[in-house]
Design a protein around this motif. Structure first.
Motif, PDB file in Angstrom:
ATOM      1  N   GLN A  40     -29.260  15.468   5.532  1.00  0.00           N
ATOM      2  CA  GLN A  40     -28.888  14.600   4.424  1.00  0.00           C
ATOM      3  C   GLN A  40     -30.134  14.168   3.665  1.00  0.00           C
ATOM      4  OE1 GLN A  40     -26.374  11.608   6.336  1.00  0.00           O
ATOM      5  NE2 GLN A  40     -24.604  12.919   5.978  1.00  0.00           N
ATOM      6  N   PRO A  41     -30.752  15.120   2.983  1.00  0.00           N
ATOM      7  CA  PRO A  41     -31.970  14.805   2.235  1.00  0.00           C
ATOM      8  C   PRO A  41     -31.636  14.041   0.959  1.00  0.00           C
ATOM      9  CG  PRO A  41     -31.282  17.031   1.756  1.00  0.00           C
ATOM     10  CD  PRO A  41     -30.353  16.513   2.829  1.00  0.00           C
ATOM     11  N   THR A  42     -32.644  13.489   0.352  1.00  0.00           N
ATOM     12  CA  THR A  42     -32.469  12.855  -0.942  1.00  0.00           C
ATOM     13  C   THR A  42     -32.193  13.945  -1.979  1.00  0.00           C
ATOM     14  OG1 THR A  42     -33.923  11.030  -0.342  1.00  0.00           O
ATOM     15  CG2 THR A  42     -33.566  11.411  -2.705  1.00  0.00           C
ATOM     16  N   LEU A  43     -31.108  13.747  -2.724  1.00  0.00           N
ATOM     17  CA  LEU A  43     -30.679  14.729  -3.721  1.00  0.00           C
ATOM     18  C   LEU A  43     -30.558  14.070  -5.086  1.00  0.00           C
ATOM     19  CD1 LEU A  43     -27.729  16.312  -1.703  1.00  0.00           C
ATOM     20  CD2 LEU A  43     -30.011  17.289  -2.005  1.00  0.00           C
ATOM     21  N   TRP A  86     -22.270   9.149  -9.622  1.00  0.00           N
ATOM     22  CA  TRP A  86     -22.326   7.873 -10.330  1.00  0.00           C
ATOM     23  C   TRP A  86     -21.043   7.082 -10.108  1.00  0.00           C
ATOM     24  CZ3 TRP A  86     -26.309   5.435 -12.765  1.00  0.00           C
ATOM     25  CH2 TRP A  86     -27.467   6.192 -12.995  1.00  0.00           C
ATOM     26  N   LYS A  87     -19.899   7.754 -10.178  1.00  0.00           N
ATOM     27  CA  LYS A  87     -18.618   7.079  -9.968  1.00  0.00           C
ATOM     28  C   LYS A  87     -18.533   6.540  -8.547  1.00  0.00           C
ATOM     29  CE  LYS A  87     -13.611   7.652  -9.984  1.00  0.00           C
ATOM     30  NZ  LYS A  87     -12.476   8.538 -10.268  1.00  0.00           N
ATOM     31  N   PHE A  88     -18.885   7.350  -7.560  1.00  0.00           N
ATOM     32  CA  PHE A  88     -18.826   6.892  -6.170  1.00  0.00           C
ATOM     33  C   PHE A  88     -19.711   5.671  -5.976  1.00  0.00           C
ATOM     34  CE2 PHE A  88     -20.486   6.686  -1.882  1.00  0.00           C
ATOM     35  CZ  PHE A  88     -19.302   6.482  -1.187  1.00  0.00           C
ATOM     36  N   GLN A  89     -20.935   5.725  -6.460  1.00  0.00           N
ATOM     37  CA  GLN A  89     -21.847   4.603  -6.283  1.00  0.00           C
ATOM     38  C   GLN A  89     -21.285   3.335  -6.934  1.00  0.00           C
ATOM     39  OE1 GLN A  89     -25.471   6.370  -7.867  1.00  0.00           O
ATOM     40  NE2 GLN A  89     -26.226   6.819  -5.793  1.00  0.00           N
ATOM     41  N   VAL A  99     -28.861   9.067  -7.618  1.00  0.00           N
ATOM     42  CA  VAL A  99     -29.608   9.774  -6.580  1.00  0.00           C
ATOM     43  C   VAL A  99     -28.880   9.545  -5.262  1.00  0.00           C
ATOM     44  CG1 VAL A  99     -31.795   9.865  -5.311  1.00  0.00           C
ATOM     45  CG2 VAL A  99     -31.797   9.536  -7.793  1.00  0.00           C
ATOM     46  N   VAL A 100     -28.736  10.601  -4.478  1.00  0.00           N
ATOM     47  CA  VAL A 100     -28.101  10.473  -3.173  1.00  0.00           C
ATOM     48  C   VAL A 100     -29.200  10.384  -2.122  1.00  0.00           C
ATOM     49  CG1 VAL A 100     -26.539  11.545  -1.510  1.00  0.00           C
ATOM     50  CG2 VAL A 100     -26.055  11.701  -3.953  1.00  0.00           C
ATOM     51  N   GLY A 101     -29.467   9.158  -1.729  1.00  0.00           N
ATOM     52  CA  GLY A 101     -30.436   8.882  -0.682  1.00  0.00           C
ATOM     53  C   GLY A 101     -29.722   8.347   0.542  1.00  0.00           C
ATOM     54  N   SER A 102     -30.458   7.687   1.414  1.00  0.00           N
ATOM     55  CA  SER A 102     -29.894   7.249   2.691  1.00  0.00           C
ATOM     56  C   SER A 102     -28.724   6.283   2.527  1.00  0.00           C
ATOM     57  CB  SER A 102     -30.983   6.637   3.572  1.00  0.00           C
ATOM     58  OG  SER A 102     -31.573   5.524   2.926  1.00  0.00           O
ATOM     59  N   GLN A 103     -28.796   5.358   1.574  1.00  0.00           N
ATOM     60  CA  GLN A 103     -27.700   4.402   1.392  1.00  0.00           C
ATOM     61  C   GLN A 103     -26.437   5.096   0.902  1.00  0.00           C
ATOM     62  OE1 GLN A 103     -28.021   1.493  -1.767  1.00  0.00           O
ATOM     63  NE2 GLN A 103     -26.690   0.062  -0.668  1.00  0.00           N
ATOM     64  N   THR A 104     -26.573   6.000  -0.051  1.00  0.00           N
ATOM     65  CA  THR A 104     -25.401   6.699  -0.572  1.00  0.00           C
ATOM     66  C   THR A 104     -24.804   7.606   0.497  1.00  0.00           C
ATOM     67  OG1 THR A 104     -26.236   6.584  -2.838  1.00  0.00           O
ATOM     68  CG2 THR A 104     -24.536   8.235  -2.391  1.00  0.00           C
ATOM     69  N   TRP A 105     -25.647   8.336   1.232  1.00  0.00           N
ATOM     70  CA  TRP A 105     -25.143   9.186   2.314  1.00  0.00           C
ATOM     71  C   TRP A 105     -24.373   8.365   3.340  1.00  0.00           C
ATOM     72  CZ3 TRP A 105     -24.228  14.079   2.128  1.00  0.00           C
ATOM     73  CH2 TRP A 105     -25.097  14.990   1.523  1.00  0.00           C
TER      74      TRP A 105
END
Length: 120
Positions: A40-43, A86-89, A99-105
């Motif tokens: 789950q890398p930063t994307l 963006w919608k999910f966040q 950005v999909v980082g640790s919190q979003t994952w």
């Protein structure tokens, strides 16, 4: 097992009824639906590969009151994946940065398969 599931859904429903979009507890739910990678890398925009496939698959399994993400799981982060992130966040009430980082994952992993709609 059934009692744990019902308790979890009731708790999530109470939290959502209060207007707070708190994700259910993260577990191995994502691997139940998706199996592209455990990484789950930063994307971000223009990322690609198996981690993006995992992301797209998980976004497709998050229930929204307005319908699912409907992404092609192609491993290419383009406009549709960007809009879905963006919608999910926004709907999950976490920091919106695209950005999909640790919190979003972590939040996404909790919602996958929860069967509790994000009211968004």
């Amino acid at each position: 097992m059934r009692n744990r599931l019902v308790s979890g859904l009731v708790a999530a429903g109470i939290v959502l009824a209060a207007g707070i979009a708190t994700a259910p507890a993260a577990s191995a739910q994502a691997s139940q639906y998706c199996g592209y990678t455990d990484s789950q890398p930063t994307l971000g925009y223009n990322s690609g590969g198996d981690a993006v496939k995992q992301l797209q698959c998980e976004l497709n399994h998050v229930p929204y009151s307005s319908g699912g993400a409907g992404l092609d799981v192609d491993g290419a982060w383009g406009n549709a994946t960007d809009a879905a992130v963006w919608k999910f966040q926004r709907c999950a009430g976490i920091g919106q940065d695209g950005v999909v980082g640790s919190q979003t994952w972590a939040t996404l992993n909790g919602w996958v398969g929860a069967h509790v709609s994000l009211n968004c």
